[in-house]
Design an enzyme around this catalytic site. Sequence first.
Site, PDB file in Angstrom:
ATOM      1  N   TRP A 133      -9.394  -4.129 -11.035  1.00  0.00           N
ATOM      2  CA  TRP A 133      -8.150  -4.287 -10.287  1.00  0.00           C
ATOM      3  C   TRP A 133      -8.265  -5.617  -9.525  1.00  0.00           C
ATOM      4  CZ3 TRP A 133      -7.232  -2.478  -4.803  1.00  0.00           C
ATOM      5  CH2 TRP A 133      -5.875  -2.491  -4.478  1.00  0.00           C
ATOM      6  N   ASP A 215     -14.200   3.630  -6.024  1.00  0.00           N
ATOM      7  CA  ASP A 215     -12.772   3.494  -5.733  1.00  0.00           C
ATOM      8  C   ASP A 215     -12.078   4.643  -6.459  1.00  0.00           C
ATOM      9  OD1 ASP A 215     -10.157   2.817  -5.365  1.00  0.00           O
ATOM     10  OD2 ASP A 215     -10.284   0.807  -6.211  1.00  0.00           O
ATOM     11  N   LYS A 251      -0.895   7.465  -5.354  1.00  0.00           N
ATOM     12  CA  LYS A 251      -0.479   7.896  -6.689  1.00  0.00           C
ATOM     13  C   LYS A 251      -0.341   9.408  -6.771  1.00  0.00           C
ATOM     14  CE  LYS A 251      -1.980   3.676  -7.481  1.00  0.00           C
ATOM     15  NZ  LYS A 251      -1.304   2.472  -7.881  1.00  0.00           N
TER      16      LYS A 251
HETATM   17  C1  LMR Z   1      -1.520  -1.426  -9.724  1.00  0.00           C
HETATM   18  O1  LMR Z   1      -2.663  -1.701 -10.129  1.00  0.00           O
HETATM   19  O2  LMR Z   1      -0.488  -1.705 -10.347  1.00  0.00           O
HETATM   20  C2  LMR Z   1      -1.354  -0.685  -8.434  1.00  0.00           C
HETATM   21  O3  LMR Z   1      -2.584  -0.259  -7.948  1.00  0.00           O
HETATM   22  C3  LMR Z   1      -0.535  -1.414  -7.453  1.00  0.00           C
HETATM   23  C4  LMR Z   1      -1.270  -2.516  -6.795  1.00  0.00           C
HETATM   24  O4  LMR Z   1      -1.287  -2.523  -5.560  1.00  0.00           O
HETATM   25  O5  LMR Z   1      -1.818  -3.397  -7.473  1.00  0.00           O
END
Ligand code: LMR
Length: 415
Positions: A133, A215, A251
């Site tokens: 992420w 996480d 979520k």
């Molecule tokens: C995503 O990965 O789309 C979500 O977790 C929203 C974000 O804050 O990036």
Amino acid sequence: MSRFLNTASAPPVEIFALAKAYREDAFASKVDLGIGAYRTNEGKPWVLPVVRKAELDIAGDESLNHEYLGQLGFDEFAQLATRLLLGADNVAIKEGRAFGIQALSGTGALRLAADFLLNCAGFKTVYVSDPSWPNHKLLLKHSGYADIRSYRYWDSKNRKLDFDGMIEDLKKAPEDSVIILHSCAHNPTGIDPTADQWEQIANVMEQRKLFPFFDSAYQGFASGDLEKDSSAVRYFISRGFELFCAQSFAKNFGLYNERIGNLTIVLRDAAPAVNVKAQITLLVRGNYSNPPAHGARIVTKVLSNNELYAEWSVEINENIKTMANRIKDMRTALRQKLEELGTPGTWSHITTQIGMFSYTGLNQRQVEYLVNQHHVYLPKDGRISLCGVNTNNVEYVAKAIHDAVTKYPDNQANL
Ligand code: LMR
């Protein structure tokens, strides 16, 4: 003349810039496959019925007020959140060496922990998966880490976990490195290690004295089963690890803008708990002073009430399962359409990946074409949120992908 004339420009936050571009697009058949937020089959945001119910109760409860919460938040919430992650009968909870701290959603919990580990606990090196992420690296940089590294995770050629690469990299990590692990529904790849692989990861981390920092943004979304989706964290505790885990309720409760999360801390013994909490109290105080109450009240109400809990988790509306099952159905439908169309490449990974996302293997050129030509919005790394796919647009999405892949076959990453 302004003092700020020399402020450097900064790139937009891709996922939110994409959401804005989608909102501003007037094209009738536009499709949003960007942000990881649940949508109904009609493409609308969904407030869980159980959340509405809890909110109505809260609104009518005159005993509640808007006094400050303490720096560490609402204690009942933090305990319930910790129990949800670890299991109510977890030995670490019973021994008083596992506890929670209310945080500003998953990101806030990650940042709080990152600050603590660097500034109060002496950790220097931190690893994130490649890819991960994108906000992981950004928040670690802002915490002040000078040594942010990656471990291999995605095998782009075979579209699967690069397990050997991951293990090799962990074996080379300096002792006392912090390793960020996605507890389930890895974002963006949608591929999690198997139980056997988690065991091997734990073995290496134990040998190398690496610190697990989980996480947990998608508990309930990988399998539809809350317990199963926290099994990696529970397994590490059973192996005797101390660990941190950032939990988000964005979520699985659909509480994206309430910024409600929890930082679960599991220690080997309870002795340092008081000092750890004292340091984190100061980090919170110096940052945002104290967290907001509304999201914590909703989650607490649902998790502390058997009936609401059952409604949320399984029995009544099967809310989480409804979400997870719809996503699974869309995976099947999308893969089927692409295969029917004879789209070059293989698409089986769409149904083997889990959680909200599929890491499609589409490259940047194909993604740009999808956005500009077909108004199908997704980030440059080719990740799609299956939440944006529904029975009304799955055919359109498949045809658009087919067009992009056949138009730019040379760059097709998964041929
Ligand atoms: C995503 O990965 O789309 C979500 O977790 C929203 C974000 O804050 O990036």
